[in-house]
Scaffold this active site. Structure first.
Site, PDB file in Angstrom:
ATOM      1  N   CYS A 157       3.961  -5.010   0.875  1.00  0.00           N
ATOM      2  CA  CYS A 157       4.409  -6.294   0.332  1.00  0.00           C
ATOM      3  C   CYS A 157       5.566  -6.857   1.142  1.00  0.00           C
ATOM      4  O   CYS A 157       5.672  -8.073   1.328  1.00  0.00           O
ATOM      5  CB  CYS A 157       4.796  -6.144  -1.133  1.00  0.00           C
ATOM      6  N   GLU A 186       3.254  -8.936  -5.971  1.00  0.00           N
ATOM      7  CA  GLU A 186       3.735  -9.897  -4.971  1.00  0.00           C
ATOM      8  C   GLU A 186       2.572 -10.643  -4.315  1.00  0.00           C
ATOM      9  O   GLU A 186       2.630 -11.850  -4.096  1.00  0.00           O
ATOM     10  CB  GLU A 186       4.536  -9.173  -3.880  1.00  0.00           C
ATOM     11  N   HIS A 223      -1.068  -5.939  -5.410  1.00  0.00           N
ATOM     12  CA  HIS A 223       0.259  -5.761  -5.999  1.00  0.00           C
ATOM     13  C   HIS A 223       0.739  -7.119  -6.522  1.00  0.00           C
ATOM     14  O   HIS A 223       0.270  -8.171  -6.081  1.00  0.00           O
ATOM     15  CB  HIS A 223       1.232  -5.224  -4.942  1.00  0.00           C
ATOM     16  N   CYS A 230       6.965  -2.836  -1.895  1.00  0.00           N
ATOM     17  CA  CYS A 230       6.529  -1.709  -1.072  1.00  0.00           C
ATOM     18  C   CYS A 230       6.459  -2.161   0.385  1.00  0.00           C
ATOM     19  O   CYS A 230       6.657  -3.333   0.705  1.00  0.00           O
ATOM     20  CB  CYS A 230       5.173  -1.190  -1.546  1.00  0.00           C
TER      21      CYS A 230
END
Lengths: 318, 161
Positions: free
Chosen positions: B85, B48, B46, B82
């Site tokens: 993350c 991040e 992701h 999410c």
């Protein structure tokens, strides 16, 4: 790069000291909740089906669709049938004798649909309900989830995770290991140990996920400096593998929130772990695998080779 | 935030979930990322996590301690982080996260679970969230993405039973 294989002596197999325990959603393990409602005896049984039809119109029992409308009474009762009229606090001044019903009385009924056999037995002792059994959960509660021979396989895979953990420990890393297995081909796809002392997010499960990606021609990290971390491409899969779809993870300690959600994103099939962790997200703090609103669910079993895994945890804290 | 949106657009153009982010320390961008899950076949890549890796590299080059830098770093991201993350941001000790729209599918800052302020003593430190900047635009980008087919998804499986 294939991690070096370790042969296990039969004497190492200690299968009697542990049993896999399914980590079920709270919904499946809790007792059936009860709520009060009003019922009435059917005095004129020729009117039963009309009465039920009218009651369905008048009082649709929203949220209680699992309840049957009519129940048979036991021998010795003055009337053979009773009907469920309405929730206790739903107002109505209707004269139910027009439907051939007797005086209303209070009954206790299950407020949610039973999902397991024990829940169903409790629920139906109060009022008959429909039952769509969660077969996996019922089998898990009976302790009959796995066929014979499955425990040996679990032991074999978890032992590989334990060996990986020890490889990491020799390098001064935390003694946590993980292996990703394709249960259909019985092939070990990736083996990993914890590397969080090198990178705060490289927990054993995270390393395993990236090594699976490597086995599919992707991946982000090398891990070449760690002989205990490796992968082998799936030889047997008829379809192109996609993330960890269909794979089982064996990990010595319960995954944290980071790892549990990473496994969910990776669409893992099952997770087997040894010891629980204080911040664990597959049973201890959360049950992410059974979390409503998330787009993938998976099965989780704990206490797999729990003795071997506990030894690892204790060796780390020394 | 404008730069984070540019990153998200780049993700969208490359067939990735359109999320972009920046890590800002003393007015300097020290890490940036956009979703690269399909590219790496690793569902944990992701935006991040990509940006946090850049931050680590930035610290390594300058020989400064990651934790010291992170404690004074703000994450700007187009979509609520999410659950995974959010846990990662805690493990890196990032104190503040500014995001655009909520993430109803996976959000870890309150939408599905609140990992940002959960009592998890072994999972780093809690962080504060500031939500809502250019939220509609972030949602539109996600909608555009989810309207497309995921080229990497396998054929839908029929249930084995």
């Amino acid at each position: 790069m294939e991690p070096q294989r370790k042969r296990l002596k039969t004497s190492d197999l200690d299968l009697d000291s542990w049993d896999p325990v399914a980590v079920l959603s709270d919904q499946l393990c809790t007792d059936v909740e009860l709520v009060q409602a009003l019922a009435a005896p059917v005095l004129d049984h020729r009117q039963t089906s009309r009465a039920v039809q009218e009651l369905r119109q008048m009082h649709p029992l929203r949220g209680l669709a699992h309840l049957k409308r009519v129940r048979r009474t036991g021998a010795g009762s003055a009337h053979a049938l009773e009907v469920l009229v309405r929730p206790l606090h739903e107002p109505s001044d209707y004269d139910y004798s027009r439907l051939g019903l007797g005086d209303l009385f209070v009954v206790t009924v299950p407020s949610t649909a039973p999902l397991t056999r024990p829940q169903f037995d409790t629920a139906s002792a109060h009022w008959p309900t429909s039952f769509h059994e969660d077969k996996m959960a019922s089998a898990a509660l009976r302790g009959e989830l796995f066929p014979a021979g499955q425990k040996e396989k679990m032991h074999r895979y978890m032992s590989l995770a334990v060996e990986a953990a020890k490889d990491g420990q020799k390098l001064g890393l935390d003694a946590i290991g993980a292996v990703m297995v394709d249960p259909d081909s019985e092939q070990v796809i990736a083996t990993a140990h914890d590397c969080r002392r090198k990178h705060p997010l490289h927990h054993a499960a995270m390393v395993c996920i990236d090594l699976v990606a490597k086995s599919q021609g992707g991946g982000r990290y090398g891990y070449e400096e760690f002989s205990g971390c490796g992968f082998s491409a799936s030889h047997w899969s008829a379809v192109q593998p996609y993330l960890c779809t269909g794979y089982d993870l064996y990990v010595t300690r319960e995954p944290c929130v980071l790892c549990a959600m990473a496994l969910l994103h990776s669409r893992v099939r099952r997770v087997f772990y040894g010891t629980a962790a204080a911040d664990g997200a597959l049973g201890s703090t959360f049950k992410l695998h059974a979390q409503r609103d998330l787009n993938h669910r998976f099965e989780v079993f704990k206490d797999v080779c729990v003795g071997l895994c506990r030894e690892l945890d204790q060796s780390r804290s020394l | 935030m404008d730069k984070a949106f540019d990153m998200a657009k780049d993700a969208l153009e490359n067939g990735e979930v359109p999320v972009g982010c920046l890590l800002v320390y003393n007015d300097d961008i020290i890490g940036k990322g956009r979703n690269e899950v399909n590219q790496t076949k690793n569902a944990t890549r992701h935006a991040e996590l990509v940006a946090l890796d850049e931050l680590r590299d930035w610290c390594e080059v300058r020989n400064v301690e990651v934790k010291t830098v992170c404690e004074r770093t703000v994450l700007y991201v187009t979509v609520e982080p999410c659950i995974m993350c959010a846990a990662a941001l805690r493990l890196f000790n990032i104190p503040v996260v500014v995001y655009g729209c909520n993430n109803d599918r996976f959000g870890g800052c309150g939408s599905v679970l609140d990992i940002s302020s959960a009592d998890l003593p072994q999972t780093g430190t809690m962080f504060k969230c500031v939500a809502g900047h250019r939220a509609e635009e972030a949602v539109e980008m996600l909608k555009t993405f989810y309207k497309q087919e995921n080229p990497n998804a396998p054929n839908p499986k029929t249930r084995k039973q």
